[in-house]
Design a protein around this motif. Structure first.
Motif, mmCIF file in Angstrom:
data_model
loop_
_atom_site.group_PDB
_atom_site.id
_atom_site.type_symbol
_atom_site.label_atom_id
_atom_site.label_comp_id
_atom_site.label_asym_id
_atom_site.label_seq_id
_atom_site.Cartn_x
_atom_site.Cartn_y
_atom_site.Cartn_z
ATOM 1 N N TYR A 136 10.372 2.783 -5.203
ATOM 2 C CA TYR A 136 10.135 3.995 -4.426
ATOM 3 C C TYR A 136 8.642 4.281 -4.318
ATOM 4 O O TYR A 136 8.143 4.617 -3.239
ATOM 5 C CB TYR A 136 10.872 5.174 -5.069
ATOM 6 C CG TYR A 136 10.601 6.487 -4.379
ATOM 7 C CD1 TYR A 136 11.166 6.772 -3.146
ATOM 8 C CD2 TYR A 136 9.761 7.427 -4.960
ATOM 9 C CE1 TYR A 136 10.906 7.964 -2.509
ATOM 10 C CE2 TYR A 136 9.497 8.626 -4.333
ATOM 11 C CZ TYR A 136 10.076 8.890 -3.098
ATOM 12 O OH TYR A 136 9.803 10.077 -2.479
ATOM 13 N N ARG A 137 7.924 4.144 -5.432
ATOM 14 C CA ARG A 137 6.472 4.380 -5.402
ATOM 15 C C ARG A 137 5.763 3.382 -4.503
ATOM 16 O O ARG A 137 4.813 3.740 -3.791
ATOM 17 C CB ARG A 137 5.907 4.302 -6.817
ATOM 18 C CG ARG A 137 6.268 5.489 -7.676
ATOM 19 C CD ARG A 137 5.696 5.338 -9.054
ATOM 20 N NE ARG A 137 6.077 6.470 -9.903
ATOM 21 C CZ ARG A 137 5.899 6.502 -11.203
ATOM 22 N NH1 ARG A 137 5.348 5.477 -11.827
ATOM 23 N NH2 ARG A 137 6.271 7.558 -11.897
ATOM 24 N N LEU A 138 6.217 2.118 -4.520
ATOM 25 C CA LEU A 138 5.608 1.109 -3.654
ATOM 26 C C LEU A 138 5.842 1.454 -2.187
ATOM 27 O O LEU A 138 4.921 1.386 -1.366
ATOM 28 C CB LEU A 138 6.193 -0.267 -3.976
ATOM 29 C CG LEU A 138 5.698 -1.415 -3.111
ATOM 30 C CD1 LEU A 138 4.214 -1.669 -3.367
ATOM 31 C CD2 LEU A 138 6.506 -2.661 -3.373
ATOM 32 N N THR A 139 7.046 1.862 -1.849
ATOM 33 C CA THR A 139 7.347 2.251 -0.467
ATOM 34 C C THR A 139 6.525 3.463 -0.044
ATOM 35 O O THR A 139 5.988 3.510 1.063
ATOM 36 C CB THR A 139 8.841 2.569 -0.332
ATOM 37 O OG1 THR A 139 9.599 1.450 -0.794
ATOM 38 C CG2 THR A 139 9.215 2.873 1.096
ATOM 39 N N GLU A 140 6.409 4.406 -0.956
ATOM 40 C CA GLU A 140 5.644 5.617 -0.658
ATOM 41 C C GLU A 140 4.162 5.301 -0.453
ATOM 42 O O GLU A 140 3.530 5.787 0.485
ATOM 43 C CB GLU A 140 5.824 6.600 -1.817
ATOM 44 C CG GLU A 140 5.495 8.021 -1.477
ATOM 45 C CD GLU A 140 5.865 8.945 -2.629
ATOM 46 O OE1 GLU A 140 5.422 8.688 -3.760
ATOM 47 O OE2 GLU A 140 6.586 9.907 -2.382
ATOM 48 N N SER A 141 3.588 4.468 -1.324
ATOM 49 C CA SER A 141 2.171 4.137 -1.183
ATOM 50 C C SER A 141 1.918 3.299 0.064
ATOM 51 O O SER A 141 0.886 3.451 0.723
ATOM 52 C CB SER A 141 1.666 3.407 -2.430
ATOM 53 O OG SER A 141 2.332 2.176 -2.584
ATOM 54 N N THR A 142 2.868 2.429 0.420
ATOM 55 C CA THR A 142 2.722 1.647 1.657
ATOM 56 C C THR A 142 2.733 2.574 2.866
ATOM 57 O O THR A 142 1.939 2.400 3.801
ATOM 58 C CB THR A 142 3.859 0.625 1.760
ATOM 59 O OG1 THR A 142 3.858 -0.198 0.600
ATOM 60 C CG2 THR A 142 3.702 -0.250 2.983
ATOM 61 N N ALA A 143 3.603 3.566 2.851
ATOM 62 C CA ALA A 143 3.652 4.509 3.968
ATOM 63 C C ALA A 143 2.358 5.309 4.071
ATOM 64 O O ALA A 143 1.854 5.543 5.178
ATOM 65 C CB ALA A 143 4.841 5.454 3.794
ATOM 66 N N VAL A 144 1.810 5.708 2.925
ATOM 67 C CA VAL A 144 0.545 6.457 2.945
ATOM 68 C C VAL A 144 -0.574 5.587 3.502
ATOM 69 O O VAL A 144 -1.400 6.041 4.310
ATOM 70 C CB VAL A 144 0.213 6.972 1.528
ATOM 71 C CG1 VAL A 144 -1.213 7.486 1.453
ATOM 72 C CG2 VAL A 144 1.190 8.055 1.128
ATOM 73 N N GLU A 166 -0.265 3.020 5.568
ATOM 74 C CA GLU A 166 -0.042 2.823 7.006
ATOM 75 C C GLU A 166 -0.458 4.058 7.797
ATOM 76 O O GLU A 166 -1.067 3.939 8.869
ATOM 77 C CB GLU A 166 1.427 2.503 7.273
ATOM 78 C CG GLU A 166 1.829 1.109 6.875
ATOM 79 C CD GLU A 166 3.309 0.862 7.082
ATOM 80 O OE1 GLU A 166 4.045 1.818 7.414
ATOM 81 O OE2 GLU A 166 3.726 -0.293 6.902
ATOM 82 N N GLN A 167 -0.134 5.246 7.286
ATOM 83 C CA GLN A 167 -0.547 6.471 7.974
ATOM 84 C C GLN A 167 -2.070 6.575 8.032
ATOM 85 O O GLN A 167 -2.637 6.955 9.067
ATOM 86 C CB GLN A 167 0.022 7.687 7.268
ATOM 87 C CG GLN A 167 1.501 7.880 7.476
ATOM 88 C CD GLN A 167 2.042 9.047 6.680
ATOM 89 O OE1 GLN A 167 1.313 9.700 5.936
ATOM 90 N NE2 GLN A 167 3.341 9.305 6.806
ATOM 91 N N HIS A 168 -2.737 6.235 6.947
ATOM 92 C CA HIS A 168 -4.204 6.286 6.938
ATOM 93 C C HIS A 168 -4.771 5.293 7.945
ATOM 94 O O HIS A 168 -5.699 5.613 8.694
ATOM 95 C CB HIS A 168 -4.717 5.963 5.531
ATOM 96 C CG HIS A 168 -6.210 5.877 5.449
ATOM 97 N ND1 HIS A 168 -7.013 6.999 5.521
ATOM 98 C CD2 HIS A 168 -7.030 4.812 5.323
ATOM 99 C CE1 HIS A 168 -8.275 6.620 5.427
ATOM 100 N NE2 HIS A 168 -8.313 5.302 5.312
ATOM 101 N N TRP A 169 -4.210 4.091 7.998
ATOM 102 C CA TRP A 169 -4.704 3.075 8.929
ATOM 103 C C TRP A 169 -4.442 3.497 10.373
ATOM 104 O O TRP A 169 -5.286 3.321 11.242
ATOM 105 C CB TRP A 169 -4.028 1.732 8.638
ATOM 106 C CG TRP A 169 -4.547 0.632 9.494
ATOM 107 C CD1 TRP A 169 -5.727 -0.008 9.372
ATOM 108 C CD2 TRP A 169 -3.888 0.070 10.627
ATOM 109 N NE1 TRP A 169 -5.853 -0.946 10.352
ATOM 110 C CE2 TRP A 169 -4.730 -0.924 11.150
ATOM 111 C CE3 TRP A 169 -2.670 0.309 11.247
ATOM 112 C CZ2 TRP A 169 -4.395 -1.675 12.251
ATOM 113 C CZ3 TRP A 169 -2.342 -0.448 12.349
ATOM 114 C CH2 TRP A 169 -3.203 -1.427 12.842
ATOM 115 N N LEU A 170 -3.279 4.101 10.641
ATOM 116 C CA LEU A 170 -2.963 4.512 12.004
ATOM 117 C C LEU A 170 -3.830 5.688 12.462
ATOM 118 O O LEU A 170 -4.159 5.805 13.635
ATOM 119 C CB LEU A 170 -1.483 4.882 12.118
ATOM 120 C CG LEU A 170 -0.515 3.706 12.075
ATOM 121 C CD1 LEU A 170 0.922 4.206 12.038
ATOM 122 C CD2 LEU A 170 -0.728 2.785 13.270
#
Length: 135
Positions: A70-78, A80-84
């Motif tokens: 869950y933490r890995l998915t959450e950090s990946t989403a964060v 991706e949002q920063h990159w976008l």
């Protein structure tokens, strides 16, 4: 004192042995059976506690794996949002729909023979190009 003498007298098997040997053998058999049953209960209780501990450890590991996923998915989403947020669309892109697209057929490969390029010319061309930073 009389109770103690009664208990002490009942535990003496000398008189009973002489009177009824079958009763003594049944008594010994029941004693052994009770000892075996008590030892089996103790062994089963030990095995139950052992497997309960193993299950608890496995469940804790499963929970920690779920939390890490869950933490890995959450950090990946964060990330991706920063990159976008930091990317911009090129100016020359125009919004369109599928009906406005034009389909161009792929040219036949027999009409255009592929040019033969020497390896040295290709390598010199690669070396002369400037490397772009980023991806």
């Amino acid at each position: 004192m009389r109770t103690f003498k009664l208990i002490q007298g009942s535990l003496l098997a000398g008189r009973v042995t002489r009177r009824s040997t079958q009763l003594v053998s049944i008594h010994c058999f029941m004693d052994i059976t009770l000892l075996v049953a008590a030892s089996l209960v103790a062994v089963l209780a030990g095995l139950t506690l052992h497997w309960q501990h193993r299950w608890t450890v496995a469940f804790d590991r499963l929970e920690s794996t779920r939390i890490q996923a869950y933490r890995l998915t959450e950090s990946t989403a964060v990330m991706e949002q920063h990159w976008l947020r930091n990317t911009t669309q090129p100016v020359n892109l125009v919004p369109t729909r599928a009906i406005n697209l034009v389909h161009i057929r792929h040219p036949a490969s027999a009409e255009q023979p592929s040019p033969k390029v020497s390896i040295s010319l290709f390598l010199s061309h690669l070396v002369s190009q400037r490397l772009r930073s980023g991806y």
